[in-house]
Design an enzyme around this catalytic site. Structure first.
Site, PDB file in Angstrom:
ATOM      1  N   CYS A  82       0.842  -1.314  -0.023  1.00 41.58           N
ATOM      2  CA  CYS A  82       0.060   0.246  -0.003  1.00 41.58           C
ATOM      3  C   CYS A  82       0.900   1.284   0.062  1.00 41.58           C
ATOM      4  O   CYS A  82       0.417   2.341  -0.474  1.00 41.58           O
ATOM      5  CB  CYS A  82      -1.114   0.091   1.319  1.00 41.58           C
ATOM      6  SG  CYS A  82      -1.756  -1.578   1.635  1.00 41.58           S
ATOM      7  N   CYS A  85       1.325   3.591  -3.118  1.00 44.19           N
ATOM      8  CA  CYS A  85       0.405   4.599  -3.407  1.00 44.19           C
ATOM      9  C   CYS A  85      -0.043   5.698  -2.918  1.00 44.19           C
ATOM     10  O   CYS A  85      -0.357   6.774  -2.964  1.00 44.19           O
ATOM     11  CB  CYS A  85      -0.672   3.728  -4.107  1.00 44.19           C
ATOM     12  SG  CYS A  85      -0.557   2.813  -5.738  1.00 44.19           S
ATOM     13  N   HIS A  86      -0.137   5.214  -1.319  1.00 41.41           N
ATOM     14  CA  HIS A  86      -0.825   5.952  -0.244  1.00 41.41           C
ATOM     15  C   HIS A  86       0.214   6.551   0.409  1.00 41.41           C
ATOM     16  O   HIS A  86       0.116   7.803   1.247  1.00 41.41           O
ATOM     17  CB  HIS A  86      -1.516   5.162   0.551  1.00 41.41           C
ATOM     18  CG  HIS A  86      -2.807   4.643  -0.109  1.00 41.41           C
ATOM     19  ND1 HIS A  86      -4.180   5.216  -0.496  1.00 41.41           N
ATOM     20  CD2 HIS A  86      -2.989   3.279  -0.507  1.00 41.41           C
ATOM     21  CE1 HIS A  86      -4.664   4.528  -0.863  1.00 41.41           C
ATOM     22  NE2 HIS A  86      -4.267   3.346  -0.983  1.00 41.41           N
ATOM     23  N   MET A 123      -8.428   1.635  -6.693  1.00 39.44           N
ATOM     24  CA  MET A 123      -8.205   0.818  -5.655  1.00 39.44           C
ATOM     25  C   MET A 123      -8.459  -0.630  -6.034  1.00 39.44           C
ATOM     26  O   MET A 123      -9.353  -1.070  -6.365  1.00 39.44           O
ATOM     27  CB  MET A 123      -8.960   1.266  -4.335  1.00 39.44           C
ATOM     28  CG  MET A 123      -9.099   0.471  -3.283  1.00 39.44           C
ATOM     29  SD  MET A 123      -7.481   0.757  -2.181  1.00 39.44           S
ATOM     30  CE  MET A 123      -7.725  -0.313  -0.844  1.00 39.44           C
ATOM     31  N   HIS A 362       7.182  13.591 -11.500  1.00 39.98           N
ATOM     32  CA  HIS A 362       7.884  12.421 -11.420  1.00 39.98           C
ATOM     33  C   HIS A 362       9.072  12.506 -12.391  1.00 39.98           C
ATOM     34  O   HIS A 362      10.207  12.861 -12.099  1.00 39.98           O
ATOM     35  CB  HIS A 362       6.676  11.305 -12.134  1.00 39.98           C
ATOM     36  CG  HIS A 362       7.203  10.064 -11.848  1.00 39.98           C
ATOM     37  ND1 HIS A 362       7.412   9.366 -10.826  1.00 39.98           N
ATOM     38  CD2 HIS A 362       7.522   8.869 -12.815  1.00 39.98           C
ATOM     39  CE1 HIS A 362       7.926   8.220 -10.856  1.00 39.98           C
ATOM     40  NE2 HIS A 362       7.899   7.967 -12.100  1.00 39.98           N
ATOM     41  N   HIS A 404       3.999   9.530 -18.457  1.00 38.44           N
ATOM     42  CA  HIS A 404       5.234   8.777 -17.998  1.00 38.44           C
ATOM     43  C   HIS A 404       6.193   8.756 -19.224  1.00 38.44           C
ATOM     44  O   HIS A 404       6.246   7.732 -19.697  1.00 38.44           O
ATOM     45  CB  HIS A 404       4.830   7.303 -17.562  1.00 38.44           C
ATOM     46  CG  HIS A 404       5.907   6.844 -16.782  1.00 38.44           C
ATOM     47  ND1 HIS A 404       7.091   6.348 -17.131  1.00 38.44           N
ATOM     48  CD2 HIS A 404       6.260   6.636 -15.245  1.00 38.44           C
ATOM     49  CE1 HIS A 404       7.952   5.907 -16.116  1.00 38.44           C
ATOM     50  NE2 HIS A 404       7.164   6.222 -15.047  1.00 38.44           N
TER      51      HIS A 404
END
Length: 578
Positions: A82, A85-86, A123, A362, A404
C-alpha cells in the site's frame, strides 16, 4: 426449508454487501483528485524498501483494538502493498490519504468493504481477488484507523556509517585498463537479483555482473563517462569504475531507506565533482563527492504544496537532472509539485531556487538543445517546462492521462519542427509537444499532435537523432498481447499510425508475463534494445532490433539475466541523447 432460509439469508447479506460497496464507490467517485488505473497501480503500488520493523508504533486510543502482533503484521502488509500509492505516512499520492481523521469516522465496516471490493478510481479489490484473506481485510480496516507508524529519519551519521571506499581514487587506474568500447556499454538493471549487468554493445557479451542495491531504479554516468552511479530502491548507491581491467564497485553508500534518483554534475568546469541522490524516505536529498560518494550536504524537501498551500511531511524526491547551463542540479519534489534549482558552487552557502510547477512531479528529460527540462506532473496530467538558462517555469502543458515519459523522445516533426514526446500510463495517447520557441514559436510548448498508441500502461518512449522511428512500450497494459509487444511509428509519416513488433515472441523464452520494457539505442543509433522482463524464476532476455529494417537482429539469453528492466547506454546517458 432450512436450506431455503440459509440461501435467502446468504443472498440478503450478499446484496447488502454489494449495496454497501456501491455506496462506497459512489462516495469515492465524488472526489476524483486521485483517479488511478490498474496500470498505474502496478507501477506505483510496489513494495516499499523500508523495513516495517523500523517504524515506530504510535498509540491511538479511539481506534479499534489491534494487538502488538497484529500491528506488526499489518505494518508488513501496508509497506509491501500500500505504501507505494498511499505514502509511508498515508498522506496520499497515487492513492488517496488514509489518515485517522479520514478513516476513524468511516469505521471498520466501511473500510472492510472498501478494501474487499476496491473502488472505480483504481483501488484494487484486495478481498475478492483473493490477495487478502477476510481476516487480513479486517485487520487492515482496524489498522488504518490508528496513527501511521513513522520510519526513522536518516542523518549524516547514518549515511557515514554505511559509506565505504573499497578503492580510493589514488589507487585507481590513471588510464583505461581494458579494451572495452566504453561508449557503447549498456548498464542493464537485473531488478530482482540486486545486480546490474554490463553488456558490450559491440559483441553483445556480458562484461561484468556487479552486486548493487535492491531493485535498481536507474544508472547514471559521470560527465567523463568513466564512473557509473547505480541506485537501488533501498537507497544504496554503488560507484562503478569503468576504467578498471574488470569494472567493479569502488565506493558505496546508503543515503536513506527508500530512493529512486541519482545524478552527477555536468556543468563545464564541474564535471565529475559532485553526485546527488534524492530519497523517498526520508524526504530529502544529499550532495556527495563525485569520486568517493562521501556525503557533504543533506537538504530536506518537506514543505508546502503548490496547489492547496498545505504542509506535506513526505514530499518524495523524484527525477534529478544536471544542468548544462549553470552549476545546478534540477530536483523534482513529487508531492509538493516544486522544482528546485540547487546551485552547487558553494555548499556552505547553498542557494536553492524554488519553482512552482504542479503535483505530482515524476520523471522527465531535456529538449534537443539541453536548455529546457520537460517533466511530468503525472497526477495533474501536465508537462512542466523548466528553462534552465533563465531559471524559471516556461510553461505548463496539458497532456494525456498520467504522462510517464521516462526521459521522453526528441525528434524533428515534418510539420511542426523540433518536438519532444511523452506516452501515458493512463491512456493510449502519445503527446507531441513543440520545443522551439525561436524558429517555431507558434508551436512552442503546445501539444501539436496526439498520436494513438496500443493502449495505456506505457513506461517509456524512445528515438534517436539518427533514427526515423519512434518506439513506445506498454509494459503495464493488462492485455498480454500489448504488454509483450512494441508500437513503432515512422516519424516522417506519423499519420499512418503504428506497426507492432512482437518482441516477446522473438525472444522465445517460454512462459511467464514477459513484459517488454524500455527501448534503448546503442551509440550509433542503428540498434534498439528491449528488455523482456519475466518472472524471477522464468527466462528473461534482451532483444535487439535493427532500427532501419525493424527486424530481429539478436537475442541475448543468459541465466544471469534475471528480471531485466532499465538499460542505459553509456554514451547516450552521458550526452542526454534521447
Amino acid at each position: 426449508m432450512k436450506a431455503k432460509i440459509r440461501t435467502g439469508a446468504y443472498l440478503t447479506l450478499t446484496a447488502l454487501s454489494f449495496s454497501l460497496a456501491a455506496n462506497v464507490f459512489a462516495e469515492a467517485t465524488k472526489d476524483s483528485s486521485h483517479p488511478t488505473n490498474p496500470a498505474e497501480m502496478k507501477y506505483g503500488g510496489g513494495a516499499s524498501a523500508i523495513d516495517p520493523n523500523a517504524a515506530q508504533t504510535p498509540a491511538t486510543p479511539a481506534a479499534p483494538p489491534v494487538t502488538e502482533d497484529e500491528f506488526k503484521k499489518a505494518k508488513q502488509i501496508f509497506f509491501e502493498r500500500c505504501a507505494g500509492c498511499h505514502g509511508v505516512l498515508r498522506k496520499g499520492a497515487t492513492g488517496k490519504p488514509l489518515t485517522p481523521d479520514i478513516t476513524l469516522p468511516r469505521g471498520t465496516d466501511y473500510l472492510k468493504t472498501f478494501i474487499t471490493y476496491g473502488s472505480p478510481l483504481g483501488m484494487p479489490n484486495w478481498g475478492t481477488s483473493g490477495q487478502m484473506t477476510p481476516e487480513e481485510v479486517d485487520l487492515m480496516a482496524r489498522y488504518l484507523q490508528h496513527e501511521p507508524p513513522v520510519p526513522p529519519e536518516y542523518s549524516m551519521a547514518d549515511m557515514k556509517a554505511t559509506w565505504t571506499v573499497a578503492i580510493p581514487p589514488d589507487k585507481r587506474p590513471t588510464k583505461k585498463m581494458n579494451d572495452f568500447n566504453i561508449d557503447n556499454i549498456f548498464s542493464v538493471t537485473l531488478r530482482d537479483a540486486g545486480q546490474i549487468a554490463l553488456i558490450d554493445g559491440d559483441s553483445k557479451k556480458i562484461l561484468a555482473i556487479v552486486k548493487t542495491g535492491y531493485a535498481v531504479h536507474i544508472s547514471r554516468l559521470s560527465a567523463s563517462g568513466r564512473y557509473l552511479y547505480v541506485i537501488g530502491r533501498d537507497a544504496r548507491i554503488n560507484l562503478i569504475d569503468l576504467w578498471m581491467e574488470q569494472p567493479e564497485s569502488v565506493a558505496e553508500i546508503k543515503v536513506g531507506l527508500e530512493a529512486r534518483s541519482v545524478e552527477t554534475s555536468k556543468y563545464k568546469g564541474w564535471e565529475d565533482t559532485y553526485a546527488i541522490a534524492g530519497t523517498y524516505w526520508p524526504p530529502q536529498f544529499v550532495i556527495m563527492k563525485g569520486e568517493t560518494l562521501e556525503p557533504l550536504k543533506i537538504v530536506s524537501t518537506r514543505g508546502m504544496t503548490v496547489d492547496t498551500q498545505v504542509y506535506h511531511p513526505e514530499p518524495r524526491v523524484a527525477a534529478i537532472v544536471a544542468s548544462h547551463e549553470r552549476p545546478e542540479f534540477i530536483v523534482n519534489v513529487k508531492e509538493t509539485g516544486k522544482v528546485l534549482l540547487v546551485n552547487y558552487e558553494d555548499l556552505k552557502n547553498l542557494k536553492i531556487s524554488s519553482i512552482d510547477a504542479a503535483p505530482f512531479l515524476h520523471d522527465g528529460g531535456w529538449d534537443s538543445t539541453l536548455r529546457y527540462f520537460l517533466t511530468a506532473a503525472n497526477q495533474s496530467n501536465k508537462i512542466a517546462v523548466i528553462d534552465s538558462k533563465e531559471g524559471n517555469l516556461e510553461a505548463l502543458v496539458d497532456v494525456g492521462k498520467i504522462p510517464h515519459p521516462g526521459r521522453g523522445a526528441n525528434f524533428i516533426d515534418p510539420k511542426y519542427g523540433p518536438v519532444w514526446a511523452t506516452s501515458d500510463l493512463g491512456d493510449e495517447g502519445i503527446s507531441v509537444v513543440g520545443t522551439d520557441p525561436e524558429k517555431h514559436s507558434k508551436n512552442a510548448w503546445k501539444v501539436v499532435r496526439t498520436l494513438k498508441g496500443q493502449g495505456g500502461g506505457s513506461l517509456f518512449i524512445k528515438t534517436h537523432p539518427k533514427s526515423t522511428n519512434l518506439y513506445v512500450d506498454t509494459a503495464l497494459n493488462p492485455d498480454a498481447a500489448i504488454s509483450q509487444s512494441i508500437a513503432v511509428f515512422d516519424i516522417n509519416n506519423l499519420e499512418a499510425g503504428y506497426k507492432v513488433l512482437p518482441i516477446a515472441e522473438w525472444a522465445d523464452v517460454g512462459g511467464g508475463p514477459k513484459r517488454v520494457v524500455q527501448p534503448e539505442f546503442n551509440k550509433a543509433g542503428d540498434e534498439v534494445w528491449f528488455s523482456v522482463w519475466n518472472g524471477k524464476e522464468e527466462k528473461s532476455a534482451i532483444v535487439i532490433v535493427d532500427d532501419k529494417t525493424r527486424t530481429l537482429k539478436q537475442v541475448i539469453k543468459d541465466d544471469r539475466i534475471v528480471t531485466p528492466t532499465g538499460k542505459f547506454n553509456v554514451y547516450n546517458t552521458v550526452h542526454d541523447v534521447y
